[in-house]
Structure formats: structure tokens, C-alpha cells
Scaffold this motif. Sequence first.
Motif, short mmCIF file in Angstrom:
data_model
loop_
_atom_site.label_atom_id
_atom_site.label_comp_id
_atom_site.label_asym_id
_atom_site.label_seq_id
_atom_site.Cartn_x
_atom_site.Cartn_y
_atom_site.Cartn_z
N TYR A 15 0.84 -1.21 0.00
CA TYR A 15 0.00 0.00 0.00
C TYR A 15 0.87 1.25 0.00
CZ TYR A 15 -3.24 3.49 2.01
OH TYR A 15 -3.98 4.61 2.28
N ILE A 16 1.84 1.30 0.90
CA ILE A 16 2.72 2.46 1.01
C ILE A 16 3.55 2.63 -0.26
CG2 ILE A 16 4.72 3.38 2.26
CD1 ILE A 16 3.40 2.14 4.82
N THR A 17 4.04 1.53 -0.81
CA THR A 17 4.82 1.58 -2.05
C THR A 17 3.98 2.13 -3.20
OG1 THR A 17 6.22 -0.26 -1.34
CG2 THR A 17 6.14 0.20 -3.72
N LEU A 18 2.75 1.64 -3.34
CA LEU A 18 1.87 2.12 -4.41
C LEU A 18 1.54 3.61 -4.23
CD1 LEU A 18 -0.49 -0.95 -4.75
CD2 LEU A 18 0.97 -0.02 -6.56
N LEU A 19 1.28 4.02 -3.00
CA LEU A 19 1.01 5.44 -2.75
C LEU A 19 2.19 6.29 -3.19
CD1 LEU A 19 -0.63 5.54 0.81
CD2 LEU A 19 -1.75 5.86 -1.40
N ASP A 20 3.38 5.85 -2.83
CA ASP A 20 4.59 6.59 -3.19
C ASP A 20 4.75 6.65 -4.71
OD1 ASP A 20 7.06 7.95 -2.45
OD2 ASP A 20 8.07 6.15 -3.20
N LEU A 22 2.49 6.53 -6.93
CA LEU A 22 1.43 7.36 -7.52
C LEU A 22 1.49 8.81 -7.06
CD1 LEU A 22 -1.42 4.75 -7.17
CD2 LEU A 22 -0.58 5.70 -9.33
N GLY A 23 2.38 9.11 -6.11
CA GLY A 23 2.52 10.48 -5.62
C GLY A 23 1.47 10.88 -4.60
N PHE A 24 0.86 9.90 -3.94
CA PHE A 24 -0.13 10.16 -2.89
C PHE A 24 0.52 10.03 -1.53
CE2 PHE A 24 -3.22 8.13 -6.03
CZ PHE A 24 -3.78 9.33 -6.43
N HIS A 25 -0.12 10.64 -0.53
CA HIS A 25 0.31 10.50 0.85
C HIS A 25 -0.92 10.16 1.67
CE1 HIS A 25 4.22 12.06 -0.13
NE2 HIS A 25 3.62 13.01 -0.82
N ASP A 26 -0.87 9.03 2.38
CA ASP A 26 -2.02 8.58 3.15
C ASP A 26 -2.41 9.58 4.23
OD1 ASP A 26 -4.03 6.58 3.78
OD2 ASP A 26 -2.92 6.27 5.64
N ASP A 27 -1.44 10.29 4.78
CA ASP A 27 -1.76 11.23 5.85
C ASP A 27 -2.33 12.54 5.33
OD1 ASP A 27 0.61 12.10 4.73
OD2 ASP A 27 1.66 12.33 6.65
N ASP A 28 -2.36 12.74 4.01
CA ASP A 28 -2.98 13.94 3.43
C ASP A 28 -4.47 13.67 3.24
OD1 ASP A 28 -3.73 16.23 2.17
OD2 ASP A 28 -2.71 15.76 0.28
N ILE A 29 -5.24 13.93 4.28
CA ILE A 29 -6.67 13.66 4.23
C ILE A 29 -7.49 14.95 4.29
CG2 ILE A 29 -6.53 11.31 5.13
CD1 ILE A 29 -7.18 12.47 7.91
N ASP A 124 -9.02 -6.85 4.73
CA ASP A 124 -9.89 -6.66 3.56
C ASP A 124 -9.79 -5.24 3.03
OD1 ASP A 124 -10.81 -9.28 3.54
OD2 ASP A 124 -12.66 -8.81 4.64
N GLY A 125 -9.68 -4.28 3.93
CA GLY A 125 -9.54 -2.88 3.51
C GLY A 125 -8.27 -2.65 2.72
N TYR A 126 -7.17 -3.20 3.20
CA TYR A 126 -5.91 -3.08 2.45
C TYR A 126 -6.01 -3.80 1.11
CZ TYR A 126 -3.23 -0.74 6.06
OH TYR A 126 -2.77 0.19 6.96
N ARG A 127 -6.54 -5.01 1.14
CA ARG A 127 -6.63 -5.82 -0.08
C ARG A 127 -7.42 -5.08 -1.17
NH1 ARG A 127 -8.27 -10.21 2.49
NH2 ARG A 127 -6.18 -10.99 2.81
N CYS A 128 -8.57 -4.53 -0.82
CA CYS A 128 -9.41 -3.85 -1.81
C CYS A 128 -8.80 -2.53 -2.26
CB CYS A 128 -10.81 -3.63 -1.24
SG CYS A 128 -11.70 -5.19 -0.96
N THR A 129 -8.20 -1.78 -1.35
CA THR A 129 -7.58 -0.52 -1.72
C THR A 129 -6.39 -0.76 -2.64
OG1 THR A 129 -8.30 0.47 0.37
CG2 THR A 129 -6.57 1.63 -0.84
N ILE A 130 -5.63 -1.80 -2.38
CA ILE A 130 -4.50 -2.13 -3.25
C ILE A 130 -4.98 -2.44 -4.66
CG2 ILE A 130 -2.75 -3.93 -3.67
CD1 ILE A 130 -2.23 -3.86 -0.58
N VAL A 131 -6.10 -3.13 -4.79
CA VAL A 131 -6.66 -3.41 -6.13
C VAL A 131 -6.89 -2.10 -6.87
CG1 VAL A 131 -8.73 -4.21 -7.36
CG2 VAL A 131 -7.72 -5.63 -5.57
N VAL A 132 -7.50 -1.13 -6.21
CA VAL A 132 -7.79 0.16 -6.84
C VAL A 132 -6.50 0.89 -7.20
CG1 VAL A 132 -8.79 2.45 -6.43
CG2 VAL A 132 -10.07 0.39 -5.80
N LEU A 133 -5.53 0.89 -6.31
CA LEU A 133 -4.26 1.56 -6.60
C LEU A 133 -3.54 0.90 -7.77
CD1 LEU A 133 -2.99 2.32 -2.98
CD2 LEU A 133 -4.09 3.89 -4.61
#
Length: 144
Positions: A15-20, A22-29, A124-133
Motif C-alpha cells: 500500500y505504502i509503495t503504491l502510494l509513493d 502514484l505520488g499520494f500520501h495517506d496522511d494527506d486527508i 480486507d480494507g488493504y486488499r481492496c484498496t491495493i486493487v484500486v491503486l
Amino acid sequence: MNEENKSIDQMVEEYITLLDQLGFHDDDISDFKNREHRRFNFDTPERTIILQIDDQVCALNDVSISGLSFIAPVQYDTGRNVTVNFDGRYEVEVEVVSSRVDDTMESDTMTYYRHGAQFVSESDGYRCTIVVLRYYMEIMKSHF
């Protein structure tokens, strides 16, 4: 390794690798209204993520590691746990926490409902979010 056999630590790392990438930051909400985790909307012309609940076909609106929202042609009661087939990949359990008529989808003949739901299992939350990323990555690669 089979996706369902990944440990939560492996999923968090991906998840963290994909965010990086894609240029996203999980803490930027800041744009996500009091949410603990970043939401990822997925309504691209390239791909729709289908959710199936019982015999109803629904569409994913957005997902985060804590929950998702979806559009359905029927209304599910809040507080109800439902099993969701996520894009033909996973069976995940969610608790419906909100349900309302979606005015943007309403027509003279059909009413659609937007539901908010929390994942019962964090994995399940990580699994599904990773699919989207991963889908985001595919779309980005195809455009460049």
C-alpha cells in the motif's frame, strides 16, 4: 504469493509503495472530511469496479483502508453486515454505516442509493484498496 495469503504487514508495505509511486500520501486527508484514511475515488471511463451483494450488481464509488462507498439499486439497512464480492476478486464483509438516495443517479424510472460501509477486517480494507491503486497504476502507464 497468493493475494489472500499475504500478511497484513506485506499489504501495508505494498500500500505504502503504491502510494509513493502514484505520488499520494495517506496522511494527506484534508479533502476527505474527518476521515482517518485517504479515500480513492474510482469512476474512470477506463474501468468500473463492480461489487456484487447477493444478486445485486453495484458500483464502487470510493475506497479507503477502513471502508468504501458504493451505488446500489436497492437500499441496505444501516447496521447490517453484508458480504461483498469485490470486483470478482474477494469476498469481503462490510457493515453498512450510511444509506441515502443518490440524487446524481436518480432517474424517472430508477432510484439509486449511495451507501457507506466499513470493512469488518482491516486486511480486507488493504486488499481492496491495493486493487484500486493497481488499477490507477495501469491507467497511468497506458497514458504515458
